[in-house]
Design an enzyme around this catalytic site. Structure first.
Site, PDB file in Angstrom:
ATOM      1  N   ASP A 301       0.883   0.444  -2.038  1.00  0.00           N
ATOM      2  CA  ASP A 301       0.569   1.742  -1.461  1.00  0.00           C
ATOM      3  C   ASP A 301       1.419   1.885  -0.177  1.00  0.00           C
ATOM      4  O   ASP A 301       2.178   0.977   0.212  1.00  0.00           O
ATOM      5  CB  ASP A 301      -0.933   1.881  -1.200  1.00  0.00           C
ATOM      6  CG  ASP A 301      -1.352   3.350  -1.096  1.00  0.00           C
ATOM      7  OD1 ASP A 301      -0.473   4.216  -0.912  1.00  0.00           O
ATOM      8  OD2 ASP A 301      -2.562   3.632  -1.181  1.00  0.00           O
TER       9      ASP A 301
HETATM   10  C1  BGC Z   1      -2.366   6.961  -0.781  1.00  0.00           C
HETATM   11  C2  BGC Z   1      -1.962   6.882  -2.237  1.00  0.00           C
HETATM   12  C3  BGC Z   1      -0.768   7.777  -2.489  1.00  0.00           C
HETATM   13  C4  BGC Z   1       0.341   7.381  -1.554  1.00  0.00           C
HETATM   14  C5  BGC Z   1       1.621   8.159  -1.762  1.00  0.00           C
HETATM   15  C6  BGC Z   1      -1.194   6.796   0.169  1.00  0.00           C
HETATM   16  O1  BGC Z   1      -1.546   7.112   1.465  1.00  0.00           O
HETATM   17  O2  BGC Z   1      -3.320   5.959  -0.526  1.00  0.00           O
HETATM   18  O3  BGC Z   1      -3.050   7.217  -3.065  1.00  0.00           O
HETATM   19  O4  BGC Z   1      -0.377   7.688  -3.827  1.00  0.00           O
HETATM   20  O5  BGC Z   1      -0.091   7.580  -0.220  1.00  0.00           O
HETATM   21  O6  BGC Z   1       1.528   9.441  -1.289  1.00  0.00           O
END
Ligand code: BGC
Length: 751
Positions: A301
C-alpha cells in the site's frame, strides 16, 4: 462430445498453450536481458502527482503531467508502474492523452516494456469525469444480491478500461468488524461469508472477459490481512488478532478470492500483534504464497515500505526497510513519491543482502501480469473501449443498486410510505448535499468536492422538489455539512403549523481513510440537538441516515417515527431515498452489520455465548448482555412475509453427506416485495468455544402479494467445520441448529 467440436477445442487449447509458451519465452528473454536497475524499476510504482509540475491554474493542488519527469522516471530509473492522478479527475480523452504520453516514453526505451497503470476505481470509475458511481460496498452488502455486485463490477470495469486504465485497486475484502474504522463503509460488513460472496462476485465482474479484453480490468483484493480491526478504531493503527480469529474471520474472504482467481493483492498498511504486515515473511510468503497458494502480484500500500522505518520503527534506516519488505515477499512497491526504493534495492542486491533471483521472481510476476493485460500487444489506451463509457443504462443500474440497498430500520405505525399530498419540513445537513450521498473515492480521494460531480447527480432536495410540488416543501437547508445553519430550526409558529411531517437527513459527510477518524461513534452533538428539536415539534419525524458506519443515535432514536438507512448510496441515491419514502419502491435491504446502541457495546452478531449473558449473582445468569440498536440482518418492508417450518430430508448428516433443506417463503402482505433471507447455523458444543451463530447462506426472493416460493439449498461438511489456530479445519460431531427468520431446526452431524 461431438468430434468436430472436439477437434476445435483441441486446436484452441493448443493455440492457447502455444501463446502461453510464447509469452513465457518472451518474458524469459526479457529477464535474461535486463540489468539489475531495470529489474528494480519494474518493481517500482510512482504516483502521477510526483511526475507532474505545479500548474499556474488557480487550484494549486492540480498539477500538469510533466514529460521530463516521466522521462527521468521511465528512462532514468526504468520505472514500470504508475498510479493515481495529479490532483483531479480527468475526462476519458484526457486519460487517453496521459496514457499515450506515458506509453510513448516507455516504448522509446531499449526493452520497450509498457507501463502498468493502477487506479482506485472504487464504487465506479472514481477518477474519470462523468462516470457512474454506485453505492459503496456497505450498502451493496445490504442488498444481499450477488448478481448486482457482479453487474456493478462489469460496468465499473468498462468505464475504467474505457479510460485506458487496466488495473483496479479494488475490492476491499477486509471484514468490517470495528464500526469506528473510517473505512468501514468500504467493506461488505461484519460477516466473513457475506464479504467473501460479494467480494468474489466483484472480482469476477472486473475480470469477466479476461484481462486482455477491452471491457475488463484486473482486480486487486485488499488489504491483506487484518487491517479492518484497529484496536483504537483509527485508520492504519495496530490490531491485535489471535490466530484463530485471523483464520475464522479475516482469512476466509481472501482465500475465497484467491480460489476465484483474483490476479493481484494489496497489503495491510498496519500491524498485527506488533508485526507490520509488510515486514512479515510469515504472512506474505508462508501464509499467502505457500498456504493459500496465491501466485499473482503482491503490491504494497501507499509508502508502506518506507513506513517500516518512519512509522512502524522496525527498520533503522529506509534501506533496511526495503530489505525487510522484499525479503518478506513484496513484488511491487507503491513508493510512490521518490526514487529511494530504486536506489536502496539496487544497492542491497549489489551488496549480496538480497539475492537477484528474488527479484527475478517478482519481475516475472509483473511481466506476466503485463502480458495478461495485453499490454505487450497493445500498450495504448484502446480507442474501441471508449464507446463503453457513459451508457445511460449504467445510471439505471445505479438506481437499482441504491434502491436494493435501502434498509428500513423502523416504521412505527406504518408511517411510511408517505402520502404525496401533505406538507413536509426538510431538515438536516444531508438533505442538500451530493458528496454525502457519494462518499469517499468520488472524483477526488475524499469525495467532498461538490463542484466535481456531474450535473445530473441530484441532492435529495432536488428530487423532492421534482417529485412533489415546491409548495409542499419547507426547508432552510443549504448545501452540505459546512453551513452551521443547517443544524438549526428557524421557522415561525405559523410556518410550522402547515407542516404534516418532518424529514430529517443526518449522518456523515464524505471522508476517506484517516481524515475520517473519529473519537466517538456517537453522532455529532449538533445533529443530536437538531433531532431532539425536530422531535419536539410534535409532528411525525422520519430520520434518513446517510453514513458509512453506524453512528450511535440512541439519544433520540425512540423519538423518531421511522428510520431509513441509506448507507452511502451513490449517484442515484437521492432518487432511491425518495422512492422509498413515498412508496414508489418497497425497501428490502437488511443490515450487513450489528447497529450498536452504546459506545461500550461494539459487538458483532457472531459473538460468543458469554457476551449474550449477564451474571446477576455468582450462580445466576440471564440473557441480555448485549443490546444492539438494530440486529445484524434487520430490515423492514412495506409488505409482510412468512417463513414456513424448515424441512430436512434427514435429521442427520455425515462428513460425506449433504443435508437438503427446504423452506417456503410467502408474501402475506398487500404489495409486491423482495425479501432477503439469511441462513444461520449454530454449533451447540465445540472444542473451541463456538460462536452464537454463523451465516452460511443467503438469498433473495421477489414475491407478489399472496405469492409463495419454495427455496431449496443444501448444506454439506464444508459448512460444518471451523478453523483452529493453525488454519486446520475442525469437523466435530454433535448437534447443530439451522435458523432462518423466526424458524429453527436441529440436526445431528455424525462426522
Ligand atoms: C489506500 C489504498 C489505495 C492506495 C492507492 C492507500 O492510501 O490504503 O486502499 O489503493 O492508497 O491510492
Amino acid at each position: 462430445m461431438n468430434k468436430r467440436y472436439y477437434v476445435l477445442v483441441t486446436c484452441m487449447l493448443m493455440l492457447s498453450l502455444h501463446h502461453i509458451s510464447l509469452a513465457q519465452s518472451h518474458i524469459d528473454q526479457l529477464i535474461s536481458n535486463m540489468t539489475l536497475e531495470q529489474k528494480v524499476g519494474q518493481m517500482t510504482q510512482l504516483n502521477l502527482g510526483f511526475l507532474s509540475t505545479k500548474s499556474d491554474q488557480e487550484n494549486v493542488n492540480i498539477k500538469q503531467v510533466d514529460p521530463d519527469k516521466l522521462t527521468e522516471a521511465i528512462h532514468g530509473y526504468h520505472v514500470g508502474s504508475i498510479l493515481n492522478n495529479a490532483g483531479t479527475a480527468y475526462t476519458v480523452d484526457e486519460w487517453h492523452d496521459i496514457l499515450r504520453l506515458i506509453q510513448d516514453i516507455a516504448l522509446d526505451t531499449e526493452l520497450q516494456i509498457p507501463v502498468l497503470y493502477g487506479i482506485d476505481a472504487i464504487h465506479g470509475a472514481t477518477y474519470t469525469k462523468g462516470s457512474t458511481l454506485f453505492p459503496h460496498n456497505i450498502g451493496l452488502a445490504a442488498s444481499r444480491n450477488r448478481q448486482l455486485a457482479y453487474d456493478i463490477a462489469v460496468v465499473t470495469a468498462k468505464e475504467t478500461r474505457a479510460s485506458g486504465l487496466r488495473w483496479n485497486f479494488d475490492p476491499v475484502i477486509d471484514v468490517g468488524r470495528n464500526p469506528l474504522w473510517p473505512r468501514f463503509g468500504e467493506t461488505f460488513g461484519e460477516d466473513p461469508y457475506l464479504v467473501s460472496q460479494m467480494g468474489v462476485n466483484i472480482i469476477k465482474g472486473y475480470e469477466h472477459d479476461g484481462l486482455d479484453s477491452h471491457t475488463a480490468v484486473a482486480s486487486c483484493m485488499k488489504h491483506f490481512v487484518g487491517y479492518s480491526v484497529p484496536k483504537s478504531g483509527k485508520d492504519r493503527t495496530e490490531s491485535y488478532i489471535s490466530d484463530i480469529t485471523l483464520w475464522q474471520k479475516h482469512i476466509p474472504s481472501f482465500k475465497a478470492a484467491i480460489e476465484a482467481g483474483a490476479s493481484t493483492i494489496m497489503i495491510n498498511s498496519s500491524m498485527i500483534n506488533d508485526v507490520p504486515v509488510h515486514s512479515s515473511y510469515e504472512i506474505l510468503t508462508e501464509l499467502l504464497r505457500n498456504k493459500l497458494g496465491f501466485e499473482g502480484l503482491i503490491i504494497t500500500d501507499w509508502e508502506d515500505i518506507i513506513r517500516l522505518h518512519v512509522r512502524h520503527k522496525i527498520a533503522e534506516t529506509p534501506r533496511e526497510a526495503v530489505k525487510i519488505a522484499i525479503n518478506a515477499g513484496i513484488d511491487m512497491s507503491m513508493v510512490p513519491s521518490s526514487f529511494s526504493f530504486c536506489k536502496h534495492l539496487v544497492d542491497l542486491v549489489k551488496n549480496g543482502e538480497i539475492p537477484e533471483e528474488r527479484l527475478d521472481e517478482s519481475v516475472r510476476r509483473i511481466l506476466t501480469f503485463k502480458t495478461d493485460l495485453g499490454l505487450f500487444n497493445n500498450p495504448y489506451p484502446e480507442v474501441e473501449a471508449k464507446s463503453n463509457f457513459g451508457d445511460p443504462q449504467y445510471r439505471v443500474l445505479a438506481l437499482e443498486a441504491a434502491r436494493e440497498s435501502m434498509t428500513l430500520l423502523k416504521n412505527e405505525n406504518n408511517i411510511l410510505p408517505l402520502p404525496k399530498d401533505k406538507h413536509y419540513l426538510v431538515l438536516g445537513p444531508g438533505a442538500n448535499c451530493v458528496s454525502a450521498l457519494n462518499g469517499a473515492w468520488s472524483y477526488s480521494w475524499q469525495g467532498d468536492k461538490e463542484e466535481l460531480y456531474p450535473d445530473d447527480y441530484k441532492t435529495v432536495m432536488d428530487v423532492l422538489t421534482a417529485r412533489i410540488s415546491n409548495k409542499q416543501l419547507m426547508s432552510n437547508v443549504t448545501n452540505g455539512y459546512e453551513d452551521k445553519n443547517n443544524f438549526t430550526l428557524s421557522f415561525t409558529e405559523d410556518e410550522l403549523k402547515k407542516v404534516d411531517y418532518v424529514l430529517l437527513f443526518l449522518g456523515e459527510n464524505a471522508y476517506a481513510e484517516s481524515p475520517g477518524n473519529i473519537d466517538d461513534l456517537t453522532l455529532d452533538e449538533d445533529q443530536i440537538e437538531l433531532a431532539k428539536r425536530a422531535a419536539n415539534l410534535g409532528k411525525p419525524v422520519v430520520l434518513i441516515l446517510t453514513e458509512g458506519r453506524p453512528r450511535i443515535i440512541n439519544d433520540f432514536s425512540d423519538k423518531m417515527d421511522a428510520i431509513l438507512m441509506s448507507y452511502i448510496p451513490g449517484s442515484m441515491g437521492a432518487q432511491a431515498i425518495v422512492d422509498v419514502l413515498f412508496g414508489d419502491y418497497n425497501p428490502s435491504g437488511i443490515l450487513p452489520f450489528t447497529y450498536p446502541s452504546h459506545t461500550g457495546d461494539l459487538v458483532t452478531y457472531d459473538h460468543k455465548f458469554l457476551t449474550a449473558m449477564v451474571q446477576t449473582a455468582p450462580n445466576k445468569t440471564k440473557y441480555g448482555g448485549h443490546h444492539p440498536e438494530f440486529e445484524y440482518g434487520h430490515g423492514l418492508s412495506y409488505t409482510t412475509f412468512s417463513i414456513s417450518p424448515i424441512q430436512f430430508a434427514s435429521d442427520t448428516i455425515d462428513i460425506k453427506g449433504v443435508l437438503d433443506v427446504s423452506i417456503t417463503v410467502t408474501n402475506t402482505g398487500d404489495v409486491y416485495g423482495q425479501k432477503c433471507i439469511d441462513v444461520f447455523l449454530q454449533d451447540h458444543y465445540a472444542s473451541y468455544a463456538p460462536d452464537m451463530k454463523n451465516l452460511k447462506y443467503f438469498t433473495k426472493v421477489s414475491l407478489n402479494s399472496g405469492e409463495e416460493v419454495e427455496l431449496k439449498f443444501t448444506l454439506d461438511s464444508s459448512d460444518l467445520f471451523y478453523y483452529n489456530e493453525k488454519g486446520e479445519r475442525m469437523f466435530e460431531k454433535g448437534d447443530y441448529t439451522l435458523m432462518v427468520g423466526d424458524q429453527s431446526r436441529d440436526f445431528y452431524f455424525a462426522n
